[in-house]
Design a protein around this motif. Structure first.
Motif, PDB file in Angstrom:
ATOM      1  N   THR A  49       0.875  -7.628 -13.868  1.00 24.41           N
ATOM      2  CA  THR A  49       0.371  -7.121 -14.950  1.00 24.41           C
ATOM      3  C   THR A  49      -0.507  -8.161 -15.556  1.00 24.41           C
ATOM      4  O   THR A  49      -0.387  -9.320 -15.616  1.00 24.41           O
ATOM      5  N   GLN A  98       7.042  -6.830 -29.455  1.00 23.68           N
ATOM      6  CA  GLN A  98       6.002  -5.955 -28.542  1.00 23.68           C
ATOM      7  C   GLN A  98       5.795  -4.722 -28.713  1.00 23.68           C
ATOM      8  O   GLN A  98       5.974  -4.059 -29.965  1.00 23.68           O
ATOM      9  N   GLY A  99       4.731  -4.222 -27.925  1.00 25.86           N
ATOM     10  CA  GLY A  99       3.929  -2.808 -28.342  1.00 25.86           C
ATOM     11  C   GLY A  99       5.110  -1.708 -28.453  1.00 25.86           C
ATOM     12  O   GLY A  99       5.082  -0.838 -29.383  1.00 25.86           O
ATOM     13  N   ARG A 100       6.017  -1.655 -27.528  1.00 28.82           N
ATOM     14  CA  ARG A 100       7.014  -0.567 -27.394  1.00 28.82           C
ATOM     15  C   ARG A 100       7.827  -0.218 -28.387  1.00 28.82           C
ATOM     16  O   ARG A 100       8.459   0.641 -28.964  1.00 28.82           O
ATOM     17  N   ASN A 185      -4.959   2.707 -20.014  1.00 24.78           N
ATOM     18  CA  ASN A 185      -4.303   2.184 -18.992  1.00 24.78           C
ATOM     19  C   ASN A 185      -3.942   3.172 -17.753  1.00 24.78           C
ATOM     20  O   ASN A 185      -4.449   2.693 -16.602  1.00 24.78           O
ATOM     21  N   ASP A 214      -3.620   3.535 -29.400  1.00 24.24           N
ATOM     22  CA  ASP A 214      -2.591   2.501 -28.719  1.00 24.24           C
ATOM     23  C   ASP A 214      -3.689   1.603 -28.243  1.00 24.24           C
ATOM     24  O   ASP A 214      -4.660   1.848 -27.527  1.00 24.24           O
ATOM     25  N   ARG A 217      -5.678  -2.827 -25.769  1.00 20.09           N
ATOM     26  CA  ARG A 217      -6.989  -3.551 -25.117  1.00 20.09           C
ATOM     27  C   ARG A 217      -8.197  -3.181 -25.942  1.00 20.09           C
ATOM     28  O   ARG A 217      -9.234  -2.644 -25.429  1.00 20.09           O
ATOM     29  N   SER A 254       0.275  -3.951 -28.539  1.00 22.44           N
ATOM     30  CA  SER A 254       0.921  -4.928 -27.831  1.00 22.44           C
ATOM     31  C   SER A 254      -0.144  -6.113 -27.988  1.00 22.44           C
ATOM     32  O   SER A 254      -1.043  -5.948 -27.126  1.00 22.44           O
ATOM     33  N   LYS A 257      -1.665  -8.250 -24.623  1.00 23.80           N
ATOM     34  CA  LYS A 257      -3.006  -7.901 -23.923  1.00 23.80           C
ATOM     35  C   LYS A 257      -4.063  -8.774 -24.792  1.00 23.80           C
ATOM     36  O   LYS A 257      -4.119  -9.802 -24.643  1.00 23.80           O
ATOM     37  N   ARG A 405      -2.559  -1.085  -8.585  1.00 20.92           N
ATOM     38  CA  ARG A 405      -3.254  -1.732  -9.327  1.00 20.92           C
ATOM     39  C   ARG A 405      -3.142  -3.325  -9.292  1.00 20.92           C
ATOM     40  O   ARG A 405      -2.193  -3.779  -9.233  1.00 20.92           O
TER      41      ARG A 405
HETATM   42  N1  F0G Z   1       0.587   0.768 -24.242  1.00 21.57           N
HETATM   43  C1  F0G Z   1      -0.376   0.714 -23.042  1.00 21.57           C
HETATM   44  C2  F0G Z   1      -1.518   1.292 -22.917  1.00 21.57           C
HETATM   45  C3  F0G Z   1       0.356  -0.461 -22.421  1.00 21.57           C
HETATM   46  O1  F0G Z   1      -0.467  -0.823 -21.304  1.00 21.57           O
HETATM   47  C4  F0G Z   1       1.598  -1.164 -22.792  1.00 21.57           C
HETATM   48  C5  F0G Z   1       2.212  -2.288 -21.787  1.00 21.57           C
HETATM   49  C6  F0G Z   1       2.317  -0.693 -23.878  1.00 21.57           C
HETATM   50  C7  F0G Z   1       1.606   0.203 -24.634  1.00 21.57           C
HETATM   51  C8  F0G Z   1       3.584  -1.356 -24.333  1.00 21.57           C
HETATM   52  O2  F0G Z   1       3.216  -2.673 -24.674  1.00 21.57           O
HETATM   53  O3  F0G Z   1       4.655  -4.031 -23.033  1.00 21.57           O
HETATM   54  O4  F0G Z   1       4.313  -4.833 -25.307  1.00 21.57           O
HETATM   55  O5  F0G Z   1       5.853  -3.002 -25.090  1.00 21.57           O
HETATM   56  N2  F0G Z   1       1.648  -2.270 -20.713  1.00 21.57           N
HETATM   57  C9  F0G Z   1       2.175  -3.232 -19.651  1.00 21.57           C
HETATM   58  C10 F0G Z   1       1.332  -3.036 -18.512  1.00 21.57           C
HETATM   59  C11 F0G Z   1       3.675  -3.145 -19.411  1.00 21.57           C
HETATM   60  O6  F0G Z   1       1.858  -3.760 -17.360  1.00 21.57           O
HETATM   61  O7  F0G Z   1       0.287  -2.383 -18.298  1.00 21.57           O
HETATM   62  P1  F0G Z   1       4.597  -3.645 -24.553  1.00 21.57           P
END
Ligand code: F0G
Length: 458
Positions: A49, A98-100, A185, A214, A217, A254, A257, A405
């Motif tokens: 990741t 974190q993002g979630r 993503n 979202d 990135r 999040s 990233k 990936r």
């Molecule tokens: N949205 C997107 C587009 C993400 O790629 C991720 C996390 C999240 C939300 C959630 O964020 O992990 O801080 O809670 N993506 C990681 C990945 C885990 O490997 O693509 P998070």
């Protein structure tokens, strides 16, 4: 192809332990070929990741020392808040760890049973948060996103006709929010164009449906706009970001990233009433509104990271390092999603192993072989992650693509590491007829890829 030189000097190094193939084979046996269970110390290059794996700069490490750890009214929070506002112009900034969590807070307040949330493509956690609240998460990305060979500058764009159809079908009252994931993503790290953002906003405005990004990135997305969309070539990344966020009503983020930190996230939005409700829930599950599950020093590091990520030299290097790896793989006739994404290269594992059918997990076979032979960790995004058995018919359902990936952590690996990865692929490609498919020997009822056990089919 230009060799991308790192626009930074290395001040601190972390050594990587090497392992022998014999050791790695033994480890794979012990963990039932599940790459998530391999200790990171046993990995040479970790491409699992790009999230939380960034190298912080000297300025960020220095910022940690001035973190204000006050429970309420921390100076670090105000610095963080000001940085996010300068970037997004949203009126309310709510920190999360974190993002979630940002997604969870928002979904908990606005998603109710039977509601529908469109997105270009939902990331797993956004989808899961919506479904957890009995909502329907819909992916409305353009069709080109499902055609790996088709080169399109903005493969993350939402299909406007699909969006209008969804609004007509379900009605605006059942759509509490529409998302755009920038970059996309789940669709290969592909950007969304400014024009598409404007078009989506125009449709949503007609129905009074809020638009959220979202935004994990966002900076990589801005750089693609600058280099691929007419009219943006002479703009600063901050200007592009400001314009982009001006079309949205809020965002979840999040910071792991494009915040260039190892932990952190936030929710930012304009709606005061909604912000109030979210803040009340934040206090219940994360923490006080001026730290939201983070330490003051984390907020300092994010504030610096969000500025550094706008540096064009950095973004130029970042995207060309990913591109460089993609081009080397392409030269070896390895099928990848084109063009390369902002944070990762996605391999078409079905094309890599045409002799392994999707029900024998060609993606996982590639993941296992890459680790076994070269110590490289990648992740399968195919039938192991998304395949399932239809409860009614008993039939196996497979995703459209069998992908692997290679996510590139930010400022961590050099272009020499990219060469090593490309060489590994070239060698493995020549030997691919020998590789066999896999079968599952254990699987959990949900999110099976994290804990599944597999064996090679002899
Ligand atoms: N949205 C997107 C587009 C993400 O790629 C991720 C996390 C999240 C939300 C959630 O964020 O992990 O801080 O809670 N993506 C990681 C990945 C885990 O490997 O693509 P998070």
């Amino acid at each position: 192809m230009r060799f991308p030189a790192e626009p930074f000097k290395i001040k601190v190094v972390e050594s990587i332990k090497t392992t022998t193939q014999e050791e790695r084979e033994k480890l794979l046996k012990e963990v039932g070929n599940n790459i998530f269970d391999i200790p990171s110390e046993k990995i040479f290059i970790d491409l699992l990741t790009d999230s939380g794996t960034s190298a912080m700069s000297d300025r960020q490490w220095a910022a940690l020392m001035v973190g204000d750890e006050a429970y309420a009214g921390s100076r670090s929070f105000y610095k963080f808040e000001q940085t996010v506002k300068k970037l997004t112009n949203f009126g309310h900034v709510i920190p999360t760890h974190q993002g979630r969590v940002a997604e969870n807070l928002l979904s908990s307040i606005i998603v109710k049973e039977g509601m529908v949330v469109p997105n270009n493509s939902h990331f797993d956690t956004t989808r899961a948060n919506i479904e957890y609240h009995q909502g329907l998460a819909l992916d409305l990305v353009i069709d080109e996103a499902y055609q790996p060979e088709v080169d399109h500058p903005f493969k993350g764009n939402m299909d406007i006709r699909k969006l209008e159809r969804v609004i007509n079908k379900y009605g605006k009252d059942r759509i509490p929010v529409c998302f755009l994931t920038i970059t996309n993503n789940s669709g290969g790290g592909q950007p969304v164009s400014m024009q598409n953002i404007k078009d989506v906003k125009k449709v949503l405005s007609k129905y009074n449906i809020p638009l959220f990004f979202d935004a994990c990135r966002f900076a990589e997305n801005c750089y693609f706009i600058k280099t691929r969309e007419k009219g943006y070539e002479n703009k600063w990344i901050l200007e592009i970001a400001n314009e982009m966020f001006s079309y949205a009503d809020g965002c979840t983020m999040s910071a792991k990233k494009d915040g260039l930190v190892n932990i952190g996230g936030f929710l930012a939005l304009n709606d005061e009433g909604l912000a109030q409700k979210i803040t009340n829930l934040l206090i219940l599950i994360e923490g006080f509104p001026t730290y939201g599950g983070l330490a003051g020093r984390d907020l300092e590091a994010i504030a610096v990271g969000l500025e550094e990520v706008l540096d064009e030299n950095y973004l130029q290097f970042r995207t060309s390092q990913v591109q460089y790896l993609a081009e080397m793989l392409d030269k070896e006739n390895i099928s990848i999603i084109k063009p390369a994404g902002g944070h990762a290269v996605y391999i078409d594992a079905q094309k890599f192993f045409p002799h392994i059918p999707n029900y024998q997990f060609p993606g996982q076979a590639l993941v296992v072989e890459l680790y076994k032979r070269y110590g490289i960790r990648s992740v399968e995004i195919g039938s192991l992650m998304f395949g399932k058995t239809d409860e009614k018919t008993g039939e196996e359902i497979h995703p459209k693509l069998e992908l692997v990936r290679l996510a590139i952590p930010r400022r961590v690996y050099t272009s020499m590491h990219m060469n090593y990865i490309a060489e590994a692929f070239a060698e493995l490609h020549k030997d691919r007829d020998k590789i066999k498919g896999m079968r599952i020997t254990y699987e959990a009822p949900v999110l099976r890829h994290f804990t599944a056990r597999l064996e090679e089919i002899n």
